[in-house]
Scaffold this motif. Structure first.
Motif, PDB file in Angstrom:
ATOM      1  N   ASP A  22     -21.740 -60.287   7.598  1.00  0.00           N
ATOM      2  CA  ASP A  22     -22.900 -61.056   8.024  1.00  0.00           C
ATOM      3  C   ASP A  22     -23.902 -60.227   8.811  1.00  0.00           C
ATOM      4  N   ILE A  23     -23.677 -58.914   8.884  1.00  0.00           N
ATOM      5  CA  ILE A  23     -24.634 -58.043   9.568  1.00  0.00           C
ATOM      6  C   ILE A  23     -25.826 -57.822   8.648  1.00  0.00           C
ATOM      7  N   CYS A  24     -26.998 -58.150   9.150  1.00  0.00           N
ATOM      8  CA  CYS A  24     -28.232 -57.980   8.371  1.00  0.00           C
ATOM      9  C   CYS A  24     -29.113 -56.959   9.080  1.00  0.00           C
ATOM     10  N   LEU A  25     -29.181 -55.785   8.502  1.00  0.00           N
ATOM     11  CA  LEU A  25     -29.973 -54.711   9.107  1.00  0.00           C
ATOM     12  C   LEU A  25     -31.407 -54.784   8.609  1.00  0.00           C
ATOM     13  N   THR A  26     -32.327 -54.636   9.524  1.00  0.00           N
ATOM     14  CA  THR A  26     -33.749 -54.662   9.187  1.00  0.00           C
ATOM     15  C   THR A  26     -34.221 -53.247   8.831  1.00  0.00           C
ATOM     16  N   PRO A  27     -35.382 -53.123   8.211  1.00  0.00           N
ATOM     17  CA  PRO A  27     -35.932 -51.784   7.951  1.00  0.00           C
ATOM     18  C   PRO A  27     -36.083 -50.967   9.229  1.00  0.00           C
TER      19      PRO A  27
ATOM     20  N   ARG B 186     -34.357 -46.478  12.799  1.00  0.00           N
ATOM     21  CA  ARG B 186     -33.794 -45.980  14.054  1.00  0.00           C
ATOM     22  C   ARG B 186     -32.516 -45.178  13.815  1.00  0.00           C
ATOM     23  N   ALA B 187     -31.671 -45.673  12.912  1.00  0.00           N
ATOM     24  CA  ALA B 187     -30.442 -44.941  12.608  1.00  0.00           C
ATOM     25  C   ALA B 187     -30.756 -43.577  12.010  1.00  0.00           C
ATOM     26  N   GLN B 188     -31.756 -43.544  11.136  1.00  0.00           N
ATOM     27  CA  GLN B 188     -32.142 -42.277  10.538  1.00  0.00           C
ATOM     28  C   GLN B 188     -32.684 -41.317  11.592  1.00  0.00           C
TER      29      GLN B 188
END
Length: 306
Positions: free
Chosen positions: A260-265, A270-272
């Motif tokens: 159910d984790i929904c990552l936004t653009p 940020r991760a990149q």
């Protein structure tokens, strides 16, 4: 790298970017990526100031020619082709320069190259705006570095002894541009280990191992990690230096991305960016910073939180 065509005389309207252009020239051989982005900042700023009068249009046209030449020469460099890599490169370079000056300041070793490093670090934070608007924290860091350079310069000029170490400044204490502060060129030859001149690859490691820099106190903009570390150089051959590796969060070993984790653009961006910070830190053999940023990226991707 081939020499760039010279620029015409700087129009008076562009006085505010003269030190950024000087910094670009100083880094043409030392770090062409820094030189490229300094010119890009000057170009963007100059266009906003005046792009209509003949002398300004002529100057900007020649500056654009320099940028196009540099971009061709650096065409295979990720720091130019990818904004995230370029931003991380600039921020890490500014951090190294700032910490050198801050180390000298804390040790009460006041000299022109230390002043120059403080001031240039503040100019590089200006340049980071080519990637977007500065955060409030960035602005505070830039203001501290520029104020420190001006304060120490004025003290030495007046025969006074500056106060060493972090010094608070009032929020409304605007720093005025000073021609002399940015006038000293950094040395072009690599300094000896005992030298008090700046070289990003020869950073004094004392006074920083294990020290936490309070956010917003005096660390430069967007410091990738709270515990900066640099490799000491004791001879012409770089020797391995023991490093303090941050503790690994045990929960990361057992973390599985939940359905159910929904990552936004923005999360992916940020991760990149954390991963790019880690890669940039490894260029300086800074394992501590690399590990911390990789942990941040992993936590964000698996939990959706930082």
């Amino acid at each position: 790298m081939a020499a760039l065509a010279p620029l015409p005389p700087l129009p008076p309207q562009f006085k505010s970017i003269q030190h950024h252009l000087r910094t670009a020239q100083e880094h043409d051989k030392r770090d062409p990526v820094v030189a490229y982005y300094c010119r890009l900042y000057a170009m963007q700023t100059g266009m906003k100031i005046d792009s209509k009068t003949p002398e300004c249009r002529k100057f900007l046209s020649k500056l654009m020619d320099q940028l196009e030449t540099l971009k061709k020469q650096l065409g295979d460099n990720e720091a130019v082709t990818q904004e995230i890599v370029g931003c991380a490169h600039l921020e890490n370079y500014a951090l190294k320069m700032f910490l050198y000056a801050d180390n000298e300041d804390r040790a009460a070793r006041f000299h022109k190259n230390m002043i120059k490093s403080f001031y240039t670090a503040s100019l590089l934070i200006d340049v980071i705006t080519v990637f977007g608007e500065l955060t409030d924290e960035n602005v505070r860091h830039r203001k501290y570095a520029r104020w420190k350079a001006t304060y120490i310069h004025n003290c030495l000029k007046n025969g006074e002894t500056p106060q060493a170490g972090p010094v608070g400044i009032e929020d409304d204490n605007d720093v005025e541009e000073n021609e002399d502060v940015g006038a000293t060129s950094l040395p072009t030859q690599p300094p000896q280990p005992s030298s008090s001149t700046y070289d990003p690859s020869n950073m004094p490691s004392s006074n920083y191992t294990g020290i936490q820099i309070p956010p917003g106190a005096h660390a430069p903009a967007n410091t990738p990690a709270e515990v900066p570390h640099s490799t000491g150089v004791t001879s012409n051959t770089i020797q391995p230096t023991p490093q303090t590796i941050p503790a690994i969060d045990p929960s990361l070993f057992n973390t599985v991305s939940q359905g159910d984790i929904c990552l936004t653009p923005e999360d992916f961006a940020r991760a990149q960016k954390y991963c790019k910070y880690a890669g940039s830190a490894l260029q300086y053999e800074d394992v501590s910073t690399a590990v911390q940023n990789l942990q941040k990226a992993l936590k964000l991707l698996t939990t959706g939180r930082e």
